[in-house]
Design a protein around this motif. Structure first.
Motif, PDB file in Angstrom:
ATOM      1  N   MET A   1      20.485  36.399  20.123  1.00  0.00           N
ATOM      2  CA  MET A   1      21.360  35.846  21.158  1.00  0.00           C
ATOM      3  C   MET A   1      22.124  34.684  20.549  1.00  0.00           C
ATOM      4  SD  MET A   1      20.350  34.460  24.963  1.00  0.00           S
ATOM      5  CE  MET A   1      19.727  36.040  25.488  1.00  0.00           C
ATOM      6  N   ALA A   2      23.417  34.750  20.575  1.00  0.00           N
ATOM      7  CA  ALA A   2      24.233  33.712  19.964  1.00  0.00           C
ATOM      8  C   ALA A   2      24.147  32.427  20.766  1.00  0.00           C
ATOM      9  CB  ALA A   2      25.688  34.164  19.888  1.00  0.00           C
ATOM     10  N   THR A   3      24.430  31.311  20.096  1.00  0.00           N
ATOM     11  CA  THR A   3      24.423  30.024  20.776  1.00  0.00           C
ATOM     12  C   THR A   3      25.452  30.017  21.886  1.00  0.00           C
ATOM     13  OG1 THR A   3      23.792  28.943  18.727  1.00  0.00           O
ATOM     14  CG2 THR A   3      24.704  27.556  20.468  1.00  0.00           C
ATOM     15  N   PRO A   4      25.057  29.694  23.119  1.00  0.00           N
ATOM     16  CA  PRO A   4      25.999  29.699  24.230  1.00  0.00           C
ATOM     17  C   PRO A   4      27.031  28.588  24.092  1.00  0.00           C
ATOM     18  CG  PRO A   4      23.738  29.740  25.000  1.00  0.00           C
ATOM     19  CD  PRO A   4      23.710  29.396  23.547  1.00  0.00           C
ATOM     20  N   PRO A   5      28.140  28.704  24.807  1.00  0.00           N
ATOM     21  CA  PRO A   5      29.138  27.636  24.822  1.00  0.00           C
ATOM     22  C   PRO A   5      28.582  26.408  25.510  1.00  0.00           C
ATOM     23  CG  PRO A   5      29.645  29.305  26.467  1.00  0.00           C
ATOM     24  CD  PRO A   5      28.515  29.834  25.645  1.00  0.00           C
ATOM     25  N   PRO A   6      29.329  25.299  25.517  1.00  0.00           N
ATOM     26  CA  PRO A   6      28.854  24.073  26.167  1.00  0.00           C
ATOM     27  C   PRO A   6      28.432  24.337  27.609  1.00  0.00           C
ATOM     28  CG  PRO A   6      30.835  23.639  24.910  1.00  0.00           C
ATOM     29  CD  PRO A   6      30.640  25.126  24.882  1.00  0.00           C
ATOM     30  N   TYR A  50      22.789  31.767  29.022  1.00  0.00           N
ATOM     31  CA  TYR A  50      21.658  32.629  28.671  1.00  0.00           C
ATOM     32  C   TYR A  50      21.441  33.676  29.759  1.00  0.00           C
ATOM     33  CZ  TYR A  50      20.523  29.222  25.051  1.00  0.00           C
ATOM     34  OH  TYR A  50      20.568  28.407  23.950  1.00  0.00           O
ATOM     35  N   ALA A  51      21.525  33.252  31.019  1.00  0.00           N
ATOM     36  CA  ALA A  51      21.393  34.199  32.125  1.00  0.00           C
ATOM     37  C   ALA A  51      22.453  35.281  32.032  1.00  0.00           C
ATOM     38  CB  ALA A  51      21.493  33.463  33.460  1.00  0.00           C
ATOM     39  N   ASP A  52      23.690  34.885  31.749  1.00  0.00           N
ATOM     40  CA  ASP A  52      24.774  35.859  31.699  1.00  0.00           C
ATOM     41  C   ASP A  52      24.586  36.847  30.547  1.00  0.00           C
ATOM     42  OD1 ASP A  52      25.879  34.644  33.900  1.00  0.00           O
ATOM     43  OD2 ASP A  52      27.303  33.444  32.744  1.00  0.00           O
ATOM     44  N   ASN A  53      24.081  36.349  29.415  1.00  0.00           N
ATOM     45  CA  ASN A  53      23.816  37.251  28.292  1.00  0.00           C
ATOM     46  C   ASN A  53      22.755  38.277  28.685  1.00  0.00           C
ATOM     47  OD1 ASN A  53      22.219  38.109  25.813  1.00  0.00           O
ATOM     48  ND2 ASN A  53      23.933  37.067  24.816  1.00  0.00           N
ATOM     49  N   LEU A  54      21.672  37.814  29.290  1.00  0.00           N
ATOM     50  CA  LEU A  54      20.607  38.727  29.690  1.00  0.00           C
ATOM     51  C   LEU A  54      21.082  39.700  30.765  1.00  0.00           C
ATOM     52  CD1 LEU A  54      17.673  36.182  29.692  1.00  0.00           C
ATOM     53  CD2 LEU A  54      17.800  38.242  28.276  1.00  0.00           C
ATOM     54  N   ALA A  94       8.922  36.330  30.355  1.00  0.00           N
ATOM     55  CA  ALA A  94       8.650  37.642  29.775  1.00  0.00           C
ATOM     56  C   ALA A  94       9.229  38.753  30.638  1.00  0.00           C
ATOM     57  CB  ALA A  94       7.146  37.832  29.589  1.00  0.00           C
ATOM     58  N   ALA A  95       9.205  38.576  31.957  1.00  0.00           N
ATOM     59  CA  ALA A  95       9.819  39.572  32.830  1.00  0.00           C
ATOM     60  C   ALA A  95      11.309  39.698  32.545  1.00  0.00           C
ATOM     61  CB  ALA A  95       9.583  39.195  34.294  1.00  0.00           C
ATOM     62  N   TRP A  96      11.977  38.586  32.315  1.00  0.00           N
ATOM     63  CA  TRP A  96      13.407  38.620  31.996  1.00  0.00           C
ATOM     64  C   TRP A  96      13.674  39.341  30.677  1.00  0.00           C
ATOM     65  CZ3 TRP A  96      17.953  37.291  34.289  1.00  0.00           C
ATOM     66  CH2 TRP A  96      17.879  36.606  35.519  1.00  0.00           C
ATOM     67  N   PHE A  97      12.788  39.171  29.715  1.00  0.00           N
ATOM     68  CA  PHE A  97      13.045  39.718  28.385  1.00  0.00           C
ATOM     69  C   PHE A  97      12.440  41.099  28.153  1.00  0.00           C
ATOM     70  CE2 PHE A  97      14.149  35.336  27.362  1.00  0.00           C
ATOM     71  CZ  PHE A  97      15.178  35.498  26.444  1.00  0.00           C
ATOM     72  N   HIS A  98      11.554  41.586  29.031  1.00  0.00           N
ATOM     73  CA  HIS A  98      10.722  42.725  28.646  1.00  0.00           C
ATOM     74  C   HIS A  98      11.507  44.013  28.413  1.00  0.00           C
ATOM     75  CE1 HIS A  98      10.868  44.055  32.878  1.00  0.00           C
ATOM     76  NE2 HIS A  98      10.267  45.177  32.506  1.00  0.00           N
ATOM     77  N   ASP A  99      12.654  44.183  29.033  1.00  0.00           N
ATOM     78  CA  ASP A  99      13.531  45.324  28.746  1.00  0.00           C
ATOM     79  C   ASP A  99      14.938  44.848  28.415  1.00  0.00           C
ATOM     80  OD1 ASP A  99      11.822  47.587  29.021  1.00  0.00           O
ATOM     81  OD2 ASP A  99      11.841  47.334  31.196  1.00  0.00           O
ATOM     82  N   ALA A 100      15.052  43.634  27.889  1.00  0.00           N
ATOM     83  CA  ALA A 100      16.387  43.108  27.592  1.00  0.00           C
ATOM     84  C   ALA A 100      17.097  43.946  26.538  1.00  0.00           C
ATOM     85  CB  ALA A 100      16.282  41.651  27.132  1.00  0.00           C
ATOM     86  N   VAL A 101      16.356  44.521  25.617  1.00  0.00           N
ATOM     87  CA  VAL A 101      16.894  45.494  24.676  1.00  0.00           C
ATOM     88  C   VAL A 101      16.362  46.848  25.110  1.00  0.00           C
ATOM     89  CG1 VAL A 101      16.990  46.264  22.283  1.00  0.00           C
ATOM     90  CG2 VAL A 101      16.961  43.806  22.816  1.00  0.00           C
ATOM     91  N   TYR A 102      17.269  47.744  25.471  1.00  0.00           N
ATOM     92  CA  TYR A 102      16.813  49.048  25.957  1.00  0.00           C
ATOM     93  C   TYR A 102      17.794  50.144  25.562  1.00  0.00           C
ATOM     94  CZ  TYR A 102      15.003  52.847  28.674  1.00  0.00           C
ATOM     95  OH  TYR A 102      14.485  54.054  29.025  1.00  0.00           O
ATOM     96  N   LEU A 103      17.368  50.966  24.630  1.00  0.00           N
ATOM     97  CA  LEU A 103      18.075  52.179  24.242  1.00  0.00           C
ATOM     98  C   LEU A 103      17.083  53.321  24.393  1.00  0.00           C
ATOM     99  CD1 LEU A 103      19.922  50.870  21.061  1.00  0.00           C
ATOM    100  CD2 LEU A 103      20.942  51.373  23.295  1.00  0.00           C
ATOM    101  N   PRO A 104      17.330  54.267  25.294  1.00  0.00           N
ATOM    102  CA  PRO A 104      16.335  55.303  25.571  1.00  0.00           C
ATOM    103  C   PRO A 104      15.897  56.094  24.349  1.00  0.00           C
ATOM    104  CG  PRO A 104      18.093  55.350  27.210  1.00  0.00           C
ATOM    105  CD  PRO A 104      18.519  54.395  26.141  1.00  0.00           C
ATOM    106  N   GLU A 105      16.786  56.224  23.379  1.00  0.00           N
ATOM    107  CA  GLU A 105      16.445  57.032  22.208  1.00  0.00           C
ATOM    108  C   GLU A 105      15.633  56.284  21.164  1.00  0.00           C
ATOM    109  OE1 GLU A 105      20.521  55.169  21.319  1.00  0.00           O
ATOM    110  OE2 GLU A 105      19.382  55.921  23.065  1.00  0.00           O
ATOM    111  N   ARG A 106      15.358  55.002  21.391  1.00  0.00           N
ATOM    112  CA  ARG A 106      14.621  54.191  20.427  1.00  0.00           C
ATOM    113  C   ARG A 106      13.192  53.951  20.896  1.00  0.00           C
ATOM    114  NH1 ARG A 106      18.259  51.094  17.271  1.00  0.00           N
ATOM    115  NH2 ARG A 106      20.085  52.407  16.868  1.00  0.00           N
TER     116      ARG A 106
END
Length: 234
Positions: A1-6, A50-54, A94-106
């Motif tokens: 996750m890149a550093t967010p703006p100010p 961070y919320a918007d990225n997630l 952890a609930a926020w991150f647990h499927d933050a990356v999700y590609l069904p084929e992976r």
């Protein structure tokens, strides 16, 4: 996750304003444990980028079940079970991150989601020990089999699996959404893979490890999964 703006202000007109505020509250709770608070000249970054990225991740087009609706459902169940957890703040993150990356084929989604948390949370001002706990919990959702006494893991896994205990109609909608996510998989291969997942879960001594989850959801979840397994293999 890149550093967010100010730092950004709360946007009450944002389509996910309530979710953004839930993230901000969870992050503030998680930061509170640090022994090294940010100085006035080095304030903690705004939670909203961070919320918007997630949230952008949770809204990706390949998702049919693992969407913001699932995120909301898991967060609601975590709130319901939070008194059982040793560290509710870590469980909420952890609930926020647990499927933050999700590609069904992976098959590496949980690991990649955990690594995302390991990168983003220290940058967002979360103490290292709590960051490590969040990442551990995210990895735990691969098998949903926490060790006895792992109350944080019990809460997160129960919250994630609570969908299995829905009404027959709700469960059917969940199963259909999962099939849509795997639309690229031929029917025979999907039935085989899905049946293996159901057998794994049904083979666990307990699906739900919290007292509330066991009391409210165990029987219904087992009935729903057994019915789906019969339909898949009948």
């Amino acid at each position: 996750m890149a550093t967010p703006p100010p730092a950004e202000r709360e946007d009450t007109n944002h389509p996910h304003a309530e979710l953004r505020n839930r993230w901000a509250a969870a992050l503030e709770e998680a930061r509170a444990a640090t022994d090294e608070p940010h100085s006035a000249s080095d304030p903690a970054p705004s939670p909203y980028p961070y919320a918007d990225n997630l949230l952008a991740r949770w809204a990706e087009p390949q998702r049919r079940y693992h969407t913001t609706d699932h995120l909301i459902a898991v967060l609601d169940r975590v709130d319901e079970l939070a008194a059982h957890a040793a560290d509710p703040a870590a469980v909420r993150l952890a609930a926020w991150f647990h499927d933050a990356v999700y590609l069904p084929e992976r098959s590496t989604n949980e690991e990649r989601s955990a690594r995302l948390a390991e990168r983003a949370l220290p940058e967002a001002g979360v103490p290292q020990a709590r960051t490590e706990e969040v990442a551990r919990l995210v990895r735990l959702t691969r098998d949903h089999d926490p060790r006895p006494g792992d109350t944080n893991g019990e809460v997160l896994c129960d919250a994630d699996l609570a969908v299995l205990a829905g009404s027959p109609e709700a469960y059917a909608a969940y199963a259909a959404a999962v099939r849509e996510e795997y639309a690229f998989v031929p029917d025979d291969a999907f039935r085989e893979g899905r049946a293996a997942v159901l057998r794994h879960l049904l083979g666990l001594p307990k699906l739900f490890r919290t007292p509330r989850g066991a009391r409210l959801w165990e029987a219904a979840a087992r009935h729903n999964m057994a019915t789906e397994l019969e339909l898949l293999t009948g």
